[in-house]
Motif scaffolding. Structure first.
Motif, short mmCIF file in Angstrom:
data_model
loop_
_atom_site.label_atom_id
_atom_site.label_comp_id
_atom_site.label_asym_id
_atom_site.label_seq_id
_atom_site.Cartn_x
_atom_site.Cartn_y
_atom_site.Cartn_z
N LEU A 37 0.86 -1.19 0.00
CA LEU A 37 0.00 0.00 0.00
C LEU A 37 0.89 1.23 0.00
N LEU A 38 0.64 2.14 -0.96
CA LEU A 38 1.49 3.31 -1.11
C LEU A 38 0.66 4.55 -1.44
N PRO A 39 1.23 5.74 -1.19
CA PRO A 39 0.57 6.95 -1.70
C PRO A 39 0.56 6.91 -3.22
N TRP A 40 -0.48 7.45 -3.81
CA TRP A 40 -0.63 7.44 -5.26
C TRP A 40 0.60 8.05 -5.95
N ASN A 41 1.16 9.11 -5.36
CA ASN A 41 2.26 9.82 -6.03
C ASN A 41 3.60 9.10 -5.94
N ARG A 42 3.66 7.94 -5.27
CA ARG A 42 4.92 7.21 -5.19
C ARG A 42 4.86 5.84 -5.88
N VAL A 43 3.75 5.55 -6.52
CA VAL A 43 3.59 4.21 -7.11
C VAL A 43 4.54 3.98 -8.27
N GLU A 44 4.68 4.94 -9.17
CA GLU A 44 5.57 4.75 -10.32
C GLU A 44 7.02 4.62 -9.86
N GLU A 45 7.40 5.39 -8.85
CA GLU A 45 8.73 5.27 -8.26
C GLU A 45 8.94 3.85 -7.72
N TRP A 46 7.94 3.36 -6.98
CA TRP A 46 8.03 2.01 -6.42
C TRP A 46 8.14 0.95 -7.50
N LYS A 47 7.31 1.04 -8.53
CA LYS A 47 7.32 0.03 -9.58
C LYS A 47 8.67 -0.01 -10.31
N ALA A 48 9.29 1.15 -10.50
CA ALA A 48 10.60 1.21 -11.15
C ALA A 48 11.67 0.56 -10.26
N ILE A 49 11.63 0.87 -8.96
CA ILE A 49 12.57 0.28 -8.02
C ILE A 49 12.38 -1.23 -7.94
N ALA A 50 11.13 -1.66 -7.84
CA ALA A 50 10.82 -3.08 -7.72
C ALA A 50 11.25 -3.85 -8.96
N LYS A 51 11.04 -3.26 -10.14
CA LYS A 51 11.41 -3.93 -11.39
C LYS A 51 12.91 -4.18 -11.45
N LYS A 52 13.71 -3.24 -10.99
CA LYS A 52 15.16 -3.43 -10.95
C LYS A 52 15.54 -4.58 -10.03
N THR A 53 14.75 -4.78 -8.99
CA THR A 53 15.01 -5.86 -8.04
C THR A 53 14.57 -7.21 -8.59
N GLY A 54 13.58 -7.19 -9.50
CA GLY A 54 13.04 -8.43 -10.04
C GLY A 54 11.61 -8.70 -9.63
N LEU A 55 10.90 -7.62 -9.21
CA LEU A 55 9.50 -7.72 -8.84
C LEU A 55 8.65 -6.94 -9.84
N PHE A 56 7.54 -7.52 -10.27
CA PHE A 56 6.74 -6.91 -11.33
C PHE A 56 5.29 -6.75 -10.89
N CYS A 57 4.73 -5.60 -11.21
CA CYS A 57 3.33 -5.31 -10.89
C CYS A 57 2.41 -6.13 -11.79
N ILE A 58 1.45 -6.83 -11.18
CA ILE A 58 0.46 -7.56 -11.97
C ILE A 58 -0.95 -6.99 -11.78
N LYS A 59 -1.14 -6.20 -10.72
CA LYS A 59 -2.43 -5.53 -10.54
C LYS A 59 -2.24 -4.29 -9.68
N GLU A 60 -2.91 -3.22 -10.08
CA GLU A 60 -2.92 -1.99 -9.28
C GLU A 60 -4.35 -1.50 -9.14
N THR A 61 -4.76 -1.28 -7.90
CA THR A 61 -6.06 -0.69 -7.62
C THR A 61 -5.84 0.64 -6.93
N ALA A 62 -6.18 1.72 -7.61
CA ALA A 62 -6.04 3.06 -7.03
C ALA A 62 -7.24 3.34 -6.13
N VAL A 63 -7.04 4.19 -5.14
CA VAL A 63 -8.07 4.46 -4.13
C VAL A 63 -8.39 5.95 -4.08
N LYS A 64 -9.71 6.26 -4.10
CA LYS A 64 -10.20 7.62 -3.89
C LYS A 64 -10.98 7.67 -2.59
#
Length: 239
Positions: free
Chosen positions: A163-190
């Motif tokens: 669970l992350l703030p909306w404005n840090r998700v792309e940063e997280w996904k880029a960091i995770a991808k370098k590590t070897g983790l890949f996003c398979i689902k994202e649900t944004a929250v309002k």
């Protein structure tokens, strides 16, 4: 002043010792994770930064998995231990008072599911309460360190949810991808259908795949939305 406890249908979360209290987005995250995963078949779960133990308790309600909950803060770890000991699934739940980096160094055990509601604010205004700062801000745990620990501890066929703030998700996904983790689902929250996104719930795995995206609003007008109500119905007393 926040209540000293939060009562759910099958368990109670006492929170008088912790800086971070039970909040709606964390409850939504726990229910969302339980819905996304074939949780009944899981053997073991890791909860990183458990706080009061909320997420571990929610997942224990819906699975028979052994759950290791890691918490660096001494008072929060004590609080989680109390909440675990008073719930119906106390034999499934184990608290570990240490940092996740130390836990990852010492552990040779892999997990079917890893969940994390991490300290996620960075370079933002902090409060005078140091315990709250540690709980809310990236003061003792960076996203890079978190990603590395998740990768090390996650089974090859496992899933990780964060669970992350909306404005840090792309940063997280880029960091995770370098590590070897890949996003398979994202649900944004309002907060409501009229608000902008403020949180994102992300499901990840070690194998790359096409990711899906959707969103959920907590409320429609003054009432909980249909989607929120369906997810939280097994937990909230009012639903």
């Amino acid at each position: 002043m926040s209540n000293s406890f939060f009562k759910f249908k099958q368990f109670t979360v006492h929170q008088d010792k912790t800086a971070m209290k039970v909040c709606t987005d964390a409850c939504l995250f726990g229910a969302w994770v339980a819905k996304q995963i074939e949780i009944i078949d899981l053997k073991n779960i890791l909860d990183i930064g458990t706080g009061t133990g909320l997420l571990s308790l929610m997942l224990a309600q819906t699975s028979g998995a052994i759950i290791d909950a890691v918490e660096i803060n001494e008072l929060a770890a004590e609080q989680a231990a109390i909440n675990f000991s008073n719930c119906p699934w106390k034999n499934q739940l184990h608290i570990h008072h240490k940092s996740i980096t130390r836990f990852a160094e010492e552990r040779d055990h892999l997990y079917d599911l890893i969940i994390a509601n991490p300290p996620f604010f960075d370079n933002q205004l902090k409060s005078q309460n140091r315990e709250r700062n540690i709980a809310m801000h990236s003061e003792l745990l960076s996203l890079e360190e978190l990603s590395s620990c998740i990768y090390k501890l996650l089974a090859d066929s496992g899933k990780a949810a964060i669970l992350l703030p909306w404005n840090r998700v792309e940063e997280w996904k880029a960091i995770a991808k370098k590590t070897g983790l890949f996003c398979i689902k994202e649900t944004a929250v309002k907060q409501t259908t009229n608000h902008s996104y403020f949180r994102s719930m992300v499901l990840m795995q070690k194998n790359d795949a096409t990711a899906s995206f959707n969103y959920i609003a907590i409320k429609e007008g003054n009432d909980y939305s249909k989607d929120f109500s369906q997810l939280l119905a097994p937990y909230y007393l009012a639903l």
